[in-house]
Scaffold this motif. Structure first.
Motif, PDB file in Angstrom:
ATOM      1  N   UNK A 130      79.449  57.524  24.880  1.00 19.02           N
ATOM      2  CA  UNK A 130      79.478  58.982  24.876  1.00 19.02           C
ATOM      3  C   UNK A 130      78.052  59.465  24.691  1.00 19.02           C
ATOM      4  N   UNK A 131      77.524  60.180  25.678  1.00 17.40           N
ATOM      5  CA  UNK A 131      76.200  60.801  25.592  1.00 17.40           C
ATOM      6  C   UNK A 131      76.449  62.268  25.311  1.00 17.40           C
ATOM      7  N   UNK A 132      76.088  62.719  24.104  1.00 17.16           N
ATOM      8  CA  UNK A 132      76.525  64.047  23.701  1.00 17.16           C
ATOM      9  C   UNK A 132      75.514  64.787  22.844  1.00 17.16           C
ATOM     10  N   UNK A 133      75.629  66.096  22.895  1.00 16.50           N
ATOM     11  CA  UNK A 133      74.884  66.976  22.002  1.00 16.50           C
ATOM     12  C   UNK A 133      75.731  67.373  20.814  1.00 16.50           C
ATOM     13  N   UNK A 134      76.993  66.985  20.827  1.00 19.09           N
ATOM     14  CA  UNK A 134      77.904  67.266  19.723  1.00 19.09           C
ATOM     15  C   UNK A 134      77.674  66.225  18.629  1.00 19.09           C
ATOM     16  N   UNK A 135      77.511  66.686  17.415  1.00 14.37           N
ATOM     17  CA  UNK A 135      77.313  65.767  16.297  1.00 14.37           C
ATOM     18  C   UNK A 135      78.648  65.132  15.934  1.00 14.37           C
ATOM     19  N   UNK A 136      78.781  63.858  16.269  1.00 16.90           N
ATOM     20  CA  UNK A 136      80.024  63.149  15.978  1.00 16.90           C
ATOM     21  C   UNK A 136      79.806  61.651  16.050  1.00 16.90           C
ATOM     22  N   UNK A 137      80.721  60.930  15.483  1.00 15.95           N
ATOM     23  CA  UNK A 137      80.716  59.485  15.572  1.00 15.95           C
ATOM     24  C   UNK A 137      81.967  59.016  16.275  1.00 15.95           C
ATOM     25  N   UNK A 138      82.014  57.748  16.577  1.00 16.05           N
ATOM     26  CA  UNK A 138      83.191  57.116  17.165  1.00 16.05           C
ATOM     27  C   UNK A 138      83.487  55.860  16.370  1.00 16.05           C
ATOM     28  N   UNK A 139      84.753  55.436  16.361  1.00 11.95           N
ATOM     29  CA  UNK A 139      85.048  54.145  15.755  1.00 11.95           C
ATOM     30  C   UNK A 139      84.415  53.046  16.610  1.00 11.95           C
ATOM     31  N   UNK A 140      84.221  51.852  16.045  1.00  7.53           N
ATOM     32  CA  UNK A 140      83.603  50.766  16.828  1.00  7.53           C
ATOM     33  C   UNK A 140      84.403  50.396  18.079  1.00  7.53           C
ATOM     34  N   UNK A 141      85.714  50.639  18.052  1.00  7.01           N
ATOM     35  CA  UNK A 141      86.567  50.365  19.222  1.00  7.01           C
ATOM     36  C   UNK A 141      87.573  51.487  19.400  1.00  7.01           C
ATOM     37  N   UNK A 142      87.886  51.753  20.652  1.00 12.12           N
ATOM     38  CA  UNK A 142      88.962  52.677  21.005  1.00 12.12           C
ATOM     39  C   UNK A 142      89.886  51.909  21.932  1.00 12.12           C
ATOM     40  N   UNK A 143      91.146  51.779  21.541  1.00 13.50           N
ATOM     41  CA  UNK A 143      92.118  50.993  22.320  1.00 13.50           C
ATOM     42  C   UNK A 143      91.588  49.594  22.637  1.00 13.50           C
ATOM     43  N   UNK A 144      90.890  48.995  21.670  1.00 17.07           N
ATOM     44  CA  UNK A 144      90.383  47.638  21.845  1.00 17.07           C
ATOM     45  C   UNK A 144      89.117  47.529  22.663  1.00 17.07           C
ATOM     46  N   UNK A 145      88.542  48.655  23.079  1.00 19.90           N
ATOM     47  CA  UNK A 145      87.303  48.653  23.877  1.00 19.90           C
ATOM     48  C   UNK A 145      86.157  49.145  22.994  1.00 19.90           C
ATOM     49  N   UNK A 146      84.998  48.473  23.028  1.00 17.29           N
ATOM     50  CA  UNK A 146      83.873  48.929  22.212  1.00 17.29           C
ATOM     51  C   UNK A 146      83.416  50.322  22.625  1.00 17.29           C
ATOM     52  N   UNK A 147      83.007  51.106  21.622  1.00 20.09           N
ATOM     53  CA  UNK A 147      82.564  52.477  21.899  1.00 20.09           C
ATOM     54  C   UNK A 147      81.347  52.808  21.049  1.00 20.09           C
ATOM     55  N   UNK A 148      80.404  53.537  21.645  1.00 21.13           N
ATOM     56  CA  UNK A 148      79.215  53.986  20.931  1.00 21.13           C
ATOM     57  C   UNK A 148      78.845  55.397  21.372  1.00 21.13           C
ATOM     58  N   UNK A 149      78.082  56.065  20.511  1.00 25.51           N
ATOM     59  CA  UNK A 149      77.592  57.412  20.789  1.00 25.51           C
ATOM     60  C   UNK A 149      76.085  57.349  20.999  1.00 25.51           C
ATOM     61  N   UNK A 150      75.613  58.044  22.033  1.00 25.79           N
ATOM     62  CA  UNK A 150      74.182  58.218  22.267  1.00 25.79           C
ATOM     63  C   UNK A 150      73.891  59.715  22.150  1.00 25.79           C
ATOM     64  N   UNK A 151      72.836  60.049  21.455  1.00 18.17           N
ATOM     65  CA  UNK A 151      72.503  61.444  21.195  1.00 18.17           C
ATOM     66  C   UNK A 151      71.654  62.037  22.305  1.00 18.17           C
ATOM     67  N   UNK A 152      72.078  63.189  22.814  1.00 15.90           N
ATOM     68  CA  UNK A 152      71.267  63.913  23.794  1.00 15.90           C
ATOM     69  C   UNK A 152      70.003  64.465  23.150  1.00 15.90           C
ATOM     70  N   UNK A 153      70.052  64.760  21.855  1.00 15.34           N
ATOM     71  CA  UNK A 153      68.921  65.358  21.175  1.00 15.34           C
ATOM     72  C   UNK A 153      67.827  64.381  20.780  1.00 15.34           C
ATOM     73  N   UNK A 154      68.132  63.082  20.744  1.00 13.79           N
ATOM     74  CA  UNK A 154      67.159  62.097  20.259  1.00 13.79           C
ATOM     75  C   UNK A 154      65.868  62.085  21.086  1.00 13.79           C
ATOM     76  N   UNK A 155      65.966  62.282  22.375  1.00 14.11           N
ATOM     77  CA  UNK A 155      64.785  62.255  23.231  1.00 14.11           C
ATOM     78  C   UNK A 155      63.842  63.421  22.986  1.00 14.11           C
ATOM     79  N   UNK A 156      64.329  64.451  22.343  1.00  7.98           N
ATOM     80  CA  UNK A 156      63.520  65.638  22.075  1.00  7.98           C
ATOM     81  C   UNK A 156      62.815  65.569  20.725  1.00  7.98           C
TER      82      UNK A 156
END
Length: 123
Positions: free
Chosen positions: A96-122
């Motif tokens: 998930x590449x997002x500007x929304x401040x949120x986290x994700x669990x390490x897996x969703x339905x057994x699939x790995x998931x991560x968050x990337x911040x849109x704001x980090x590059x700024x």
């Protein structure tokens, strides 16, 4: 898990970019240009089903990774959408590449998931 290494590498690359956050469609176009310039293989708006159409389905050597771009959106709606995507056999991971401040669990339905911040590059 090898797909996680690919996901973290891609998420790190994405976070280093300065993508527009004003309009989601513009952000998606900028992400598409970036992926293309990096030689990353992907399908844009890949139909997993009539209802499930992720922004990008990225082909890695370890499996297919959904990349969903959300500039601003309700957290629960984002999670439900990713949960549906993760239910598809062809999906091996979620970014998930997002500007929304949120986290994700390490897996969703057994699939790995991560968050990337849109704001980090700024920063």
């Amino acid at each position: 898990m090898e797909v996680m290494k690919s996901m973290y590498n891609l998420a790190t690359m994405l976070q280093l970019q300065r993508f527009s956050t004003a309009q989601e469609k513009l952000t998606q176009m900028e992400v598409e240009r970036f992926l293309t310039s990096e030689g990353i293989r992907f399908e844009r708006e890949k139909h997993l089903s009539d209802r499930d159409i992720p922004d990008f389905l990225i082909q890695t050597q370890f499996g297919n990774v959904v990349l969903e771009v959300k500039t601003r959106c309700a957290r629960k709606a984002i999670y439900r959408q990713l949960e549906r995507y993760a239910g598809h056999q062809v999906v091996n991971g979620l970014i998930l590449l997002t500007g929304t401040s949120m986290g994700l669990p390490p897996e969703i339905n057994g699939k790995p998931s991560i968050v990337a911040s849109l704001g980090a590059g700024w920063l």
